[in-house]
Design a protein around this motif. Structure first.
Motif, PDB file in Angstrom:
ATOM      1  N   LEU A  12      -0.356  -3.313 -10.922  1.00  0.00           N
ATOM      2  CA  LEU A  12       1.106  -3.296 -10.819  1.00  0.00           C
ATOM      3  C   LEU A  12       1.756  -4.634 -11.201  1.00  0.00           C
ATOM      4  CD1 LEU A  12       3.734  -1.909  -9.887  1.00  0.00           C
ATOM      5  CD2 LEU A  12       3.133  -2.525  -7.531  1.00  0.00           C
ATOM      6  N   LEU A  64       8.710   2.305  -8.031  1.00  0.00           N
ATOM      7  CA  LEU A  64       7.415   2.940  -8.298  1.00  0.00           C
ATOM      8  C   LEU A  64       7.651   4.445  -8.402  1.00  0.00           C
ATOM      9  CD1 LEU A  64       4.944   0.943  -6.015  1.00  0.00           C
ATOM     10  CD2 LEU A  64       5.921   0.353  -8.234  1.00  0.00           C
ATOM     11  N   VAL A 105       6.784   7.395  -5.827  1.00  0.00           N
ATOM     12  CA  VAL A 105       7.506   7.545  -4.564  1.00  0.00           C
ATOM     13  C   VAL A 105       8.913   8.071  -4.816  1.00  0.00           C
ATOM     14  CG1 VAL A 105       8.235   6.334  -2.453  1.00  0.00           C
ATOM     15  CG2 VAL A 105       6.209   5.547  -3.702  1.00  0.00           C
ATOM     16  N   TYR A 136      -1.341   0.241   1.646  1.00  0.00           N
ATOM     17  CA  TYR A 136      -0.045  -0.360   1.271  1.00  0.00           C
ATOM     18  C   TYR A 136      -0.086  -1.886   1.263  1.00  0.00           C
ATOM     19  CZ  TYR A 136       1.882   4.229   2.559  1.00  0.00           C
ATOM     20  OH  TYR A 136       2.164   5.565   2.653  1.00  0.00           O
ATOM     21  N   GLY A 137       0.944  -2.451   0.637  1.00  0.00           N
ATOM     22  CA  GLY A 137       1.257  -3.847   0.878  1.00  0.00           C
ATOM     23  C   GLY A 137       1.914  -3.886   2.258  1.00  0.00           C
ATOM     24  N   GLU A 166      -1.735  -7.483   0.629  1.00  0.00           N
ATOM     25  CA  GLU A 166      -1.988  -6.213  -0.065  1.00  0.00           C
ATOM     26  C   GLU A 166      -3.160  -5.481   0.581  1.00  0.00           C
ATOM     27  OE1 GLU A 166      -0.262  -4.621  -2.217  1.00  0.00           O
ATOM     28  OE2 GLU A 166      -1.629  -3.216  -3.171  1.00  0.00           O
ATOM     29  N   LYS A 167      -2.892  -4.267   1.008  1.00  0.00           N
ATOM     30  CA  LYS A 167      -3.895  -3.342   1.557  1.00  0.00           C
ATOM     31  C   LYS A 167      -4.897  -4.016   2.508  1.00  0.00           C
ATOM     32  CE  LYS A 167      -3.231  -0.186  -2.234  1.00  0.00           C
ATOM     33  NZ  LYS A 167      -3.084  -0.523  -3.621  1.00  0.00           N
ATOM     34  N   VAL A 215       5.183  -1.696   2.414  1.00  0.00           N
ATOM     35  CA  VAL A 215       6.028  -1.763   1.216  1.00  0.00           C
ATOM     36  C   VAL A 215       5.971  -0.385   0.561  1.00  0.00           C
ATOM     37  CG1 VAL A 215       6.219  -2.869  -1.055  1.00  0.00           C
ATOM     38  CG2 VAL A 215       5.438  -4.210   0.930  1.00  0.00           C
ATOM     39  N   TYR A 267      11.901  -2.418  -4.947  1.00  0.00           N
ATOM     40  CA  TYR A 267      11.996  -3.871  -4.868  1.00  0.00           C
ATOM     41  C   TYR A 267      13.212  -4.323  -5.675  1.00  0.00           C
ATOM     42  CZ  TYR A 267       6.824  -3.082  -4.633  1.00  0.00           C
ATOM     43  OH  TYR A 267       5.547  -2.633  -4.373  1.00  0.00           O
ATOM     44  N   GLN A 294      -2.005  -8.231  -8.429  1.00  0.00           N
ATOM     45  CA  GLN A 294      -1.169  -7.566  -7.419  1.00  0.00           C
ATOM     46  C   GLN A 294       0.230  -8.176  -7.361  1.00  0.00           C
ATOM     47  OE1 GLN A 294      -2.065  -4.866  -6.222  1.00  0.00           O
ATOM     48  NE2 GLN A 294      -4.303  -4.906  -6.349  1.00  0.00           N
ATOM     49  N   THR A 348       2.091  -7.836  -4.844  1.00  0.00           N
ATOM     50  CA  THR A 348       2.168  -8.384  -3.473  1.00  0.00           C
ATOM     51  C   THR A 348       1.709  -9.846  -3.444  1.00  0.00           C
ATOM     52  OG1 THR A 348       1.713  -6.172  -2.630  1.00  0.00           O
ATOM     53  CG2 THR A 348       1.430  -7.977  -1.080  1.00  0.00           C
TER      54      THR A 348
HETATM   55  C1  G1P Z   1       1.274  -0.125  -4.738  1.00  0.00           C
HETATM   56  C2  G1P Z   1       1.455  -1.557  -4.232  1.00  0.00           C
HETATM   57  C3  G1P Z   1       1.509  -1.576  -2.703  1.00  0.00           C
HETATM   58  C4  G1P Z   1       2.601  -0.617  -2.226  1.00  0.00           C
HETATM   59  C5  G1P Z   1       2.366   0.779  -2.776  1.00  0.00           C
HETATM   60  C6  G1P Z   1       3.523   1.695  -2.415  1.00  0.00           C
HETATM   61  O1  G1P Z   1      -0.020   0.315  -4.409  1.00  0.00           O
HETATM   62  O2  G1P Z   1       0.400  -2.350  -4.714  1.00  0.00           O
HETATM   63  O3  G1P Z   1       1.784  -2.872  -2.255  1.00  0.00           O
HETATM   64  O4  G1P Z   1       2.611  -0.595  -0.800  1.00  0.00           O
HETATM   65  O5  G1P Z   1       2.252   0.755  -4.201  1.00  0.00           O
HETATM   66  O6  G1P Z   1       3.315   2.996  -2.874  1.00  0.00           O
HETATM   67  P1  G1P Z   1      -0.676   1.635  -5.095  1.00  0.00           P
HETATM   68  O7  G1P Z   1      -0.126   2.806  -4.317  1.00  0.00           O
HETATM   69  O8  G1P Z   1      -0.252   1.644  -6.514  1.00  0.00           O
HETATM   70  O9  G1P Z   1      -2.140   1.477  -4.908  1.00  0.00           O
END
Ligand code: G1P
Length: 289
Positions: free
Chosen positions: A110, A130, A133, A171-172, A192-193, A205, A209, A231, A233
Protein backbone atom coordinates in the motif's frame (compact mmCIF):
# COMPACT_ATOMS: atom_id res chain seq x y z
CA UNK A 1 -5.96 24.00 2.36
CA UNK A 2 -8.68 22.33 0.34
CA UNK A 3 -8.39 18.66 -0.52
CA UNK A 4 -9.30 17.99 -4.14
CA UNK A 5 -7.32 14.89 -5.07
CA UNK A 6 -7.72 11.30 -3.96
CA UNK A 7 -5.68 8.15 -4.48
CA UNK A 8 -7.44 4.80 -4.86
CA UNK A 9 -4.93 1.92 -4.77
CA UNK A 10 -6.53 -0.81 -6.91
CA UNK A 11 -3.57 -2.90 -8.09
CA UNK A 12 -3.96 -5.73 -5.54
CA UNK A 13 -4.90 -9.21 -6.72
CA UNK A 14 -7.68 -9.79 -4.21
CA UNK A 15 -6.68 -13.28 -3.17
CA UNK A 16 -9.46 -13.29 -0.54
CA UNK A 17 -12.04 -13.20 -3.34
CA UNK A 18 -10.62 -15.97 -5.50
CA UNK A 19 -11.70 -17.62 -7.75
CA UNK A 20 -13.90 -14.66 -8.89
CA UNK A 21 -10.96 -12.22 -8.73
CA UNK A 22 -8.90 -14.44 -11.05
CA UNK A 23 -10.38 -12.64 -14.06
CA UNK A 24 -12.59 -9.88 -12.58
CA UNK A 25 -10.87 -7.16 -10.58
CA UNK A 26 -12.25 -7.45 -7.06
CA UNK A 27 -13.20 -3.76 -7.20
CA UNK A 28 -15.53 -4.55 -10.12
CA UNK A 29 -17.54 -7.19 -8.31
CA UNK A 30 -21.15 -6.00 -8.17
CA UNK A 31 -22.85 -4.69 -5.05
CA UNK A 32 -26.56 -4.63 -6.09
CA UNK A 33 -26.08 -3.09 -9.55
CA UNK A 34 -22.81 -1.16 -9.39
CA UNK A 35 -19.23 -2.29 -9.00
CA UNK A 36 -17.94 -1.88 -5.45
CA UNK A 37 -15.47 0.80 -6.54
CA UNK A 38 -18.31 2.98 -7.84
CA UNK A 39 -19.51 3.47 -4.23
CA UNK A 40 -16.03 4.59 -3.20
CA UNK A 41 -15.69 7.05 -6.09
CA UNK A 42 -19.15 8.51 -5.37
CA UNK A 43 -18.16 8.93 -1.72
CA UNK A 44 -15.02 10.83 -2.77
CA UNK A 45 -16.91 13.01 -5.26
CA UNK A 46 -19.54 13.83 -2.63
CA UNK A 47 -16.70 14.98 -0.36
CA UNK A 48 -15.52 17.48 -2.98
CA UNK A 49 -12.77 15.43 -4.65
CA UNK A 50 -12.36 16.37 -8.34
CA UNK A 51 -9.32 14.28 -9.30
CA UNK A 52 -9.26 10.54 -8.70
CA UNK A 53 -5.94 8.77 -9.17
CA UNK A 54 -6.27 5.04 -9.66
CA UNK A 55 -3.04 3.18 -8.91
CA UNK A 56 -3.61 0.17 -11.07
CA UNK A 57 -2.18 -3.09 -12.43
CA UNK A 58 -2.04 -3.81 -16.21
CA UNK A 59 -4.37 -6.80 -15.77
CA UNK A 60 -7.12 -4.68 -14.20
CA UNK A 61 -8.01 -2.29 -17.03
CA UNK A 62 -11.71 -3.08 -16.58
CA UNK A 63 -11.62 -0.55 -13.73
CA UNK A 64 -10.30 2.24 -15.95
CA UNK A 65 -12.78 1.32 -18.69
CA UNK A 66 -15.67 1.60 -16.24
CA UNK A 67 -14.78 5.24 -15.55
CA UNK A 68 -14.15 6.04 -19.22
CA UNK A 69 -16.73 6.91 -21.91
CA UNK A 70 -17.97 4.06 -24.09
CA UNK A 71 -18.98 5.74 -27.37
CA UNK A 72 -20.31 2.57 -28.99
CA UNK A 73 -22.58 1.74 -26.04
CA UNK A 74 -23.75 5.35 -25.78
CA UNK A 75 -24.74 5.56 -29.44
CA UNK A 76 -26.56 2.22 -29.18
CA UNK A 77 -28.56 3.43 -26.16
CA UNK A 78 -29.26 6.71 -27.98
CA UNK A 79 -30.59 4.88 -31.04
CA UNK A 80 -32.81 2.73 -28.85
CA UNK A 81 -34.08 5.80 -26.93
CA UNK A 82 -32.90 4.38 -23.62
CA UNK A 83 -32.39 7.82 -22.17
CA UNK A 84 -32.49 6.86 -18.50
CA UNK A 85 -29.78 4.23 -18.93
CA UNK A 86 -27.79 6.66 -21.04
CA UNK A 87 -27.94 9.29 -18.30
CA UNK A 88 -26.94 6.71 -15.73
CA UNK A 89 -23.82 5.56 -17.54
CA UNK A 90 -22.85 9.13 -18.46
CA UNK A 91 -23.10 10.29 -14.85
CA UNK A 92 -20.76 7.60 -13.46
CA UNK A 93 -18.09 10.32 -13.52
CA UNK A 94 -19.56 13.84 -13.22
CA UNK A 95 -18.24 16.35 -15.78
CA UNK A 96 -16.13 18.28 -13.26
CA UNK A 97 -14.30 15.13 -12.11
CA UNK A 98 -11.22 13.63 -13.77
CA UNK A 99 -10.17 10.02 -13.30
CA UNK A 100 -6.56 9.26 -14.15
CA UNK A 101 -4.61 6.04 -13.81
CA UNK A 102 -1.00 5.32 -13.00
CA UNK A 103 0.56 1.91 -12.69
CA UNK A 104 2.08 0.19 -9.73
CA UNK A 105 5.17 -1.33 -11.25
CA UNK A 106 5.73 -3.98 -8.56
CA UNK A 107 3.59 -5.59 -5.86
CA UNK A 108 5.26 -3.71 -3.02
CA UNK A 109 2.25 -2.92 -0.89
CA UNK A 110 0.00 0.00 0.00
CA UNK A 111 2.75 2.48 0.87
CA UNK A 112 4.41 1.90 -2.49
CA UNK A 113 1.05 2.27 -4.29
CA UNK A 114 0.51 5.70 -2.71
CA UNK A 115 4.03 6.75 -3.67
CA UNK A 116 3.33 5.77 -7.31
CA UNK A 117 0.77 8.62 -7.44
CA UNK A 118 3.16 11.30 -6.15
CA UNK A 119 3.75 13.00 -9.51
CA UNK A 120 0.02 13.39 -10.13
CA UNK A 121 -0.64 14.69 -6.62
CA UNK A 122 2.30 17.09 -6.46
CA UNK A 123 2.73 19.35 -3.44
CA UNK A 124 -0.91 19.25 -2.36
CA UNK A 125 -2.89 17.54 0.38
CA UNK A 126 -4.79 14.46 -0.70
CA UNK A 127 -7.10 11.70 0.45
CA UNK A 128 -6.54 7.95 0.21
CA UNK A 129 -9.54 5.64 -0.03
CA UNK A 130 -9.03 1.89 0.12
CA UNK A 131 -11.52 0.47 -2.36
CA UNK A 132 -12.12 -2.77 -0.43
CA UNK A 133 -13.85 -0.81 2.27
CA UNK A 134 -17.30 0.67 1.65
CA UNK A 135 -18.28 3.36 4.14
CA UNK A 136 -21.94 4.22 4.64
CA UNK A 137 -21.89 7.38 6.74
CA UNK A 138 -24.63 7.76 9.34
CA UNK A 139 -25.01 11.49 9.01
CA UNK A 140 -22.71 13.71 7.00
CA UNK A 141 -20.27 12.01 4.62
CA UNK A 142 -17.37 11.01 6.91
CA UNK A 143 -14.73 11.97 4.34
CA UNK A 144 -16.27 15.46 4.13
CA UNK A 145 -15.89 15.71 7.90
CA UNK A 146 -12.29 14.46 7.77
CA UNK A 147 -11.44 17.06 5.13
CA UNK A 148 -13.03 19.80 7.28
CA UNK A 149 -11.02 18.59 10.29
CA UNK A 150 -7.88 18.59 8.13
CA UNK A 151 -8.52 22.20 7.06
CA UNK A 152 -9.31 23.35 10.60
CA UNK A 153 -6.31 21.69 12.28
CA UNK A 154 -3.85 21.53 9.38
CA UNK A 155 -2.78 17.98 10.07
CA UNK A 156 -3.32 14.52 8.57
CA UNK A 157 -6.46 12.58 9.47
CA UNK A 158 -6.94 8.84 9.80
CA UNK A 159 -10.33 7.14 10.08
CA UNK A 160 -10.47 4.60 12.91
CA UNK A 161 -12.98 2.06 14.20
CA UNK A 162 -12.90 -0.02 17.37
CA UNK A 163 -12.41 -3.72 16.55
CA UNK A 164 -12.52 -6.90 18.61
CA UNK A 165 -9.14 -7.61 20.31
CA UNK A 166 -8.72 -10.85 18.32
CA UNK A 167 -8.86 -8.90 15.02
CA UNK A 168 -6.10 -6.35 15.68
CA UNK A 169 -3.65 -8.41 13.59
CA UNK A 170 -5.63 -7.58 10.42
CA UNK A 171 -5.25 -3.78 10.69
CA UNK A 172 -3.02 -0.84 11.28
CA UNK A 173 -3.62 0.04 14.96
CA UNK A 174 -3.36 3.51 16.50
CA UNK A 175 -2.87 4.66 20.05
CA UNK A 176 -4.33 8.02 21.09
CA UNK A 177 -2.93 10.41 23.68
CA UNK A 178 -4.63 10.52 27.02
CA UNK A 179 -4.66 13.20 29.68
CA UNK A 180 -6.18 12.63 33.11
CA UNK A 181 -7.94 9.56 31.75
CA UNK A 182 -9.52 11.49 28.86
CA UNK A 183 -8.64 10.34 25.36
CA UNK A 184 -7.94 12.99 22.70
CA UNK A 185 -7.87 12.46 18.94
CA UNK A 186 -4.10 12.97 18.73
CA UNK A 187 -2.35 9.85 17.53
CA UNK A 188 0.82 9.00 19.48
CA UNK A 189 1.63 5.56 18.08
CA UNK A 190 0.89 3.56 14.93
CA UNK A 191 1.67 -0.08 14.29
CA UNK A 192 0.84 -2.28 11.31
CA UNK A 193 -0.93 -5.55 12.10
CA UNK A 194 0.38 -6.19 15.63
CA UNK A 195 0.08 -9.71 17.06
CA UNK A 196 -3.05 -10.35 19.11
CA UNK A 197 -2.28 -9.40 22.72
CA UNK A 198 0.47 -6.98 21.72
CA UNK A 199 -1.51 -4.10 20.21
CA UNK A 200 -1.35 -0.67 21.86
CA UNK A 201 -5.17 -0.40 21.52
CA UNK A 202 -8.11 -1.84 19.58
CA UNK A 203 -8.52 1.23 17.35
CA UNK A 204 -8.09 0.08 13.77
CA UNK A 205 -7.28 2.11 10.67
CA UNK A 206 -10.19 1.42 8.33
CA UNK A 207 -9.20 2.73 4.94
CA UNK A 208 -9.82 6.48 4.77
CA UNK A 209 -6.95 8.92 5.15
CA UNK A 210 -6.28 12.62 4.47
CA UNK A 211 -2.60 13.46 4.21
CA UNK A 212 -0.29 16.44 4.02
CA UNK A 213 2.12 15.93 1.08
CA UNK A 214 4.97 15.41 3.60
CA UNK A 215 3.92 11.76 3.78
CA UNK A 216 5.68 11.19 0.43
CA UNK A 217 9.06 12.02 1.98
CA UNK A 218 8.56 9.31 4.59
CA UNK A 219 7.22 6.77 2.11
CA UNK A 220 10.48 7.15 0.19
CA UNK A 221 12.44 6.44 3.36
CA UNK A 222 10.37 3.41 4.28
CA UNK A 223 11.81 0.03 3.40
CA UNK A 224 9.92 -3.20 2.86
CA UNK A 225 8.87 -5.10 5.97
CA UNK A 226 9.05 -8.85 6.59
CA UNK A 227 6.12 -9.40 4.22
CA UNK A 228 8.03 -7.63 1.42
CA UNK A 229 5.72 -4.59 1.44
CA UNK A 230 6.23 -0.88 2.03
CA UNK A 231 3.63 -0.10 4.67
CA UNK A 232 1.73 3.19 4.69
CA UNK A 233 1.40 2.74 8.46
CA UNK A 234 5.21 2.74 8.86
CA UNK A 235 5.50 6.00 6.91
CA UNK A 236 2.73 7.53 9.04
CA UNK A 237 4.62 6.53 12.17
CA UNK A 238 7.63 8.48 10.83
CA UNK A 239 5.49 11.48 9.85
CA UNK A 240 4.35 11.59 13.47
CA UNK A 241 7.85 12.79 14.47
CA UNK A 242 7.37 15.90 12.30
CA UNK A 243 3.63 16.64 12.30
CA UNK A 244 0.55 15.88 14.29
CA UNK A 245 -1.82 13.20 13.01
CA UNK A 246 -5.40 13.03 14.25
CA UNK A 247 -7.91 10.22 14.33
CA UNK A 248 -11.45 10.50 13.03
CA UNK A 249 -13.87 7.99 14.52
CA UNK A 250 -16.10 6.34 11.95
CA UNK A 251 -19.73 7.41 12.21
CA UNK A 252 -21.67 4.81 10.30
CA UNK A 253 -21.01 1.36 8.89
CA UNK A 254 -18.04 -0.12 7.07
CA UNK A 255 -18.09 -3.18 4.85
CA UNK A 256 -14.91 -5.02 3.95
CA UNK A 257 -15.81 -6.11 0.42
CA UNK A 258 -12.46 -7.87 0.12
CA UNK A 259 -13.85 -10.62 2.38
CA UNK A 260 -16.75 -12.93 1.57
CA UNK A 261 -18.81 -12.09 4.65
CA UNK A 262 -18.14 -8.35 4.31
CA UNK A 263 -19.23 -8.51 0.69
CA UNK A 264 -22.46 -10.37 1.54
CA UNK A 265 -23.27 -7.84 4.27
CA UNK A 266 -22.66 -4.96 1.83
CA UNK A 267 -25.04 -6.46 -0.76
CA UNK A 268 -27.78 -6.91 1.87
CA UNK A 269 -27.20 -3.45 3.39
CA UNK A 270 -27.29 -1.51 0.11
CA UNK A 271 -30.13 -3.59 -1.39
CA UNK A 272 -32.28 -2.79 1.66
CA UNK A 273 -31.73 0.93 0.95
CA UNK A 274 -33.10 0.75 -2.57
CA UNK A 275 -36.73 1.76 -2.96
CA UNK A 276 -37.40 -0.61 -5.84
CA UNK A 277 -35.92 -3.61 -4.01
CA UNK A 278 -36.24 -3.19 -0.27
CA UNK A 279 -39.75 -4.59 0.33
CA UNK A 280 -39.40 -7.70 -1.80
CA UNK A 281 -35.86 -8.32 -0.60
CA UNK A 282 -36.80 -7.93 3.08
CA UNK A 283 -39.75 -10.30 2.61
CA UNK A 284 -37.45 -12.80 0.92
CA UNK A 285 -34.86 -12.61 3.71
CA UNK A 286 -37.58 -13.15 6.32
CA UNK A 287 -38.92 -16.15 4.40
CA UNK A 288 -35.57 -17.93 4.37
CA UNK A 289 -34.50 -17.17 7.95
C1 G1P B 1 -4.39 -2.14 4.82
C2 G1P B 1 -3.48 -1.30 5.72
C3 G1P B 1 -3.94 -1.41 7.18
C4 G1P B 1 -5.42 -1.02 7.27
C5 G1P B 1 -6.25 -1.89 6.34
C6 G1P B 1 -7.70 -1.41 6.34
O1 G1P B 1 -4.17 -3.50 5.08
O2 G1P B 1 -2.16 -1.74 5.57
O3 G1P B 1 -3.17 -0.56 7.98
O4 G1P B 1 -5.85 -1.18 8.62
O5 G1P B 1 -5.76 -1.82 5.00
O6 G1P B 1 -8.50 -2.21 5.52
P1 G1P B 1 -4.68 -4.67 4.07
O7 G1P B 1 -6.13 -4.88 4.42
O8 G1P B 1 -4.50 -4.16 2.69
O9 G1P B 1 -3.85 -5.85 4.39
Amino acid sequence: MSVKKAILPVAGFGTRLLPASKSIPKEMITVVDRPAIDYVVQEAVEAGIDTIVLVNHPAKQAIENYFDRNAELESLLEKKNKTQLLDEIRSIVPAHVTVVAVRQSAPLGLGHAVLCAEKVIGDAPFAVLLPDVLVDSQTENNLTQMIAQFAANECSQIMVEDVAPERVDQYGIVKLSEENGVQSNQIVELVEKPAVGQAPSTLAVVGRYVFTPQIFKYLKETTTDKSGEIQLTDAMAKLLNEQKIQSFTLQGDTFDCGSKIGYLKAVAHYALQRDELKDTFRAYLKSIL
